[in-house]
Motif scaffolding. Structure first.
Motif, PDB file in Angstrom:
ATOM      1  N   ASP A 172     -20.130  80.336  22.021  1.00 17.53           N
ATOM      2  CA  ASP A 172     -19.167  79.290  21.675  1.00 17.53           C
ATOM      3  C   ASP A 172     -19.464  78.015  22.456  1.00 17.53           C
ATOM      4  OD1 ASP A 172     -16.401  78.575  20.432  1.00 17.53           O
ATOM      5  OD2 ASP A 172     -16.161  78.117  22.560  1.00 17.53           O
ATOM      6  N   GLN A 175     -22.688  76.346  21.112  1.00 12.44           N
ATOM      7  CA  GLN A 175     -22.435  75.651  19.852  1.00 12.44           C
ATOM      8  C   GLN A 175     -21.766  74.304  20.103  1.00 12.44           C
ATOM      9  OE1 GLN A 175     -20.092  78.506  17.724  1.00 12.44           O
ATOM     10  NE2 GLN A 175     -21.842  79.740  17.100  1.00 12.44           N
ATOM     11  N   GLU A 197     -19.496  81.745  10.299  1.00 14.07           N
ATOM     12  CA  GLU A 197     -18.640  80.955  11.193  1.00 14.07           C
ATOM     13  C   GLU A 197     -19.455  79.909  11.945  1.00 14.07           C
ATOM     14  OE1 GLU A 197     -15.536  81.342  11.023  1.00 14.07           O
ATOM     15  OE2 GLU A 197     -15.225  83.345  10.188  1.00 14.07           O
ATOM     16  N   GLU A 198     -20.657  80.297  12.398  1.00 14.10           N
ATOM     17  CA  GLU A 198     -21.530  79.375  13.106  1.00 14.10           C
ATOM     18  C   GLU A 198     -21.955  78.241  12.180  1.00 14.10           C
ATOM     19  OE1 GLU A 198     -24.622  80.087  16.502  1.00 14.10           O
ATOM     20  OE2 GLU A 198     -25.506  80.796  14.620  1.00 14.10           O
ATOM     21  N   ARG A 201     -19.163  75.731  11.571  1.00 16.39           N
ATOM     22  CA  ARG A 201     -18.865  74.898  12.739  1.00 16.39           C
ATOM     23  C   ARG A 201     -19.909  73.813  12.941  1.00 16.39           C
ATOM     24  NH1 ARG A 201     -17.938  76.899  19.043  1.00 16.39           N
ATOM     25  NH2 ARG A 201     -17.142  74.882  19.790  1.00 16.39           N
ATOM     26  N   SER A 247     -10.880  75.903   9.687  1.00 16.22           N
ATOM     27  CA  SER A 247     -11.922  75.652  10.684  1.00 16.22           C
ATOM     28  C   SER A 247     -12.807  74.464  10.338  1.00 16.22           C
ATOM     29  CB  SER A 247     -12.782  76.904  10.879  1.00 16.22           C
ATOM     30  OG  SER A 247     -13.670  77.099   9.786  1.00 16.22           O
ATOM     31  N   THR A 271     -10.303  70.492  14.724  1.00 21.64           N
ATOM     32  CA  THR A 271     -10.085  71.191  13.453  1.00 21.64           C
ATOM     33  C   THR A 271      -8.630  71.636  13.342  1.00 21.64           C
ATOM     34  OG1 THR A 271     -10.633  73.368  14.345  1.00 21.64           O
ATOM     35  CG2 THR A 271     -12.459  72.028  13.493  1.00 21.64           C
ATOM     36  N   GLU A 274      -7.982  74.643  15.415  1.00 22.59           N
ATOM     37  CA  GLU A 274      -7.695  74.339  16.817  1.00 22.59           C
ATOM     38  C   GLU A 274      -6.262  73.872  16.985  1.00 22.59           C
ATOM     39  OE1 GLU A 274     -12.080  72.985  18.464  1.00 22.59           O
ATOM     40  OE2 GLU A 274     -10.930  71.571  17.244  1.00 22.59           O
TER      41      GLU A 274
END
Length: 307
Positions: A172, A175, A197-198, A201, A247, A271, A274
């Motif tokens: 995390d 990234q 997910e990666e 993002r 996200s 995001t 978040e």
């Protein structure tokens, strides 16, 4: 910046990459996304001529890569991989400056570049430049590996699942570092992963691959909202789609300007996921929002996340 047309590669009669075409704009972060064996890494290795092209054409900055000597091409392209590949008996400084020294940079220029990169990756130069790889954590080694890929200021950075071997917390953080560095440098990046997910993002554009072909190309939000077919729909995940949409959407898209709320503000470019996390942690349904200059510009409410 990168133009790939009709790219093809076969092994033992099986087409691993099958007529692939892709254009990546300068400054973009393109993620090649797909399951193992779909041709992602093979495509990456053909870009820097680690493996030969069977058919098709790759141009970088308008120049066909086959018209450039392989060693010259690779010095123009940064390459970061999962296994990192740091030289164990070389210091961090020596590892980072592998290519600049091959290019015969002056000692002063090399030293300045190491300082610049270590600071960029939030590694104290006085502490880290003389260390050896075994003295670093996995996350620190990966940072040094990416710093080495950037050392000669390449026009293009290729990254092949570079964060796959580290723990989730370190991943995390890495990234987040990559996003920050991409914004700071404006480098064109092609990034390989199998992790949706990666990809969501990091990417400005995602190329979803299956059996050596691109089955959908688009911005993360467009792919989530408008999957091209059932394969893409299943790959991005029918379950949890709402959370994935949170996200990639930004607080700024749902901002209530002119309204106010108490507490620590959340960033305009954060995001919605978040924002939801912050609301849950604080036990509130409203958050103040600030811009890049830390000025409060409005609020976001829980109801805004789903409208």
């Amino acid at each position: 910046m990168i133009e790939i047309d009709g790219l093809t590669k076969s092994y033992g009669g099986r087409r691993v990459v099958d007529g692939l075409s892709l254009h990546v704009e300068r400054g973009g972060l393109c993620v090649l996304l797909g399951s193992s064996g779909c041709g992602k890494s093979t495509t990456l290795r053909m870009i820097n001529r680690l493996i030969p092209i069977d058919a098709g054409r790759i141009r970088i900055g308008g120049t066909d890569v086959t018209h450039i000597p392989a060693e010259v091409l690779r010095r123009r392209i940064g390459y970061a991989i999962q296994s990192i590949g740091l030289f164990p008996h070389w210091t961090v400084e020596d590892n980072i400056t592998t290519v600049p020294r091959l290019l015969r940079w002056s000692k002063a220029r090399v030293g300045d570049r190491v300082t610049e990169l270590l600071e960029l990756f939030r590694l104290d130069p006085a502490t880290y430049r003389g260390k050896y790889p075994h003295q670093l954590s996995g996350g620190e080694q990966q940072r040094v590996g990416v710093a080495r890929a950037l050392a000669a200021d390449p026009e293009l950075l290729l990254m092949d699942e570079p964060f796959a071997a580290v723990d989730p917390i370190t991943r995390d953080a890495l990234q987040a570092e990559l996003l920050r560095i991409h914004r700071a440098t404006g480098k064109t990046i092609v990034f390989v992963t199998h992790d949706i997910e990666e990809a969501l993002r990091l990417a400005t554009v995602i190329a979803i691959m299956d059996s050596g072909r691109i089955v959908q190309l688009g911005a993360p939000l467009a792919i989530l909202e408008h999957p091209a077919n059932d394969f893409v729909r299943d790959f991005v995940g029918r379950q949890g789609l709402g959370l994935k949409l949170l996200s990639v959407r930004k607080v700024g898209d749902r901002l209530r300007r002119g309204e106010s709320a108490g507490g620590e503000p959340i960033a305009l470019d954060a995001t919605l996921s978040e924002a939801l996390s912050a609301m849950t942690a604080r036990g509130t349904d409203r958050l103040p929002v600030c811009d890049a200059a830390a000025r409060r510009v409005g609020v976001i409410a829980l109801a805004d996340l789903v409208r």
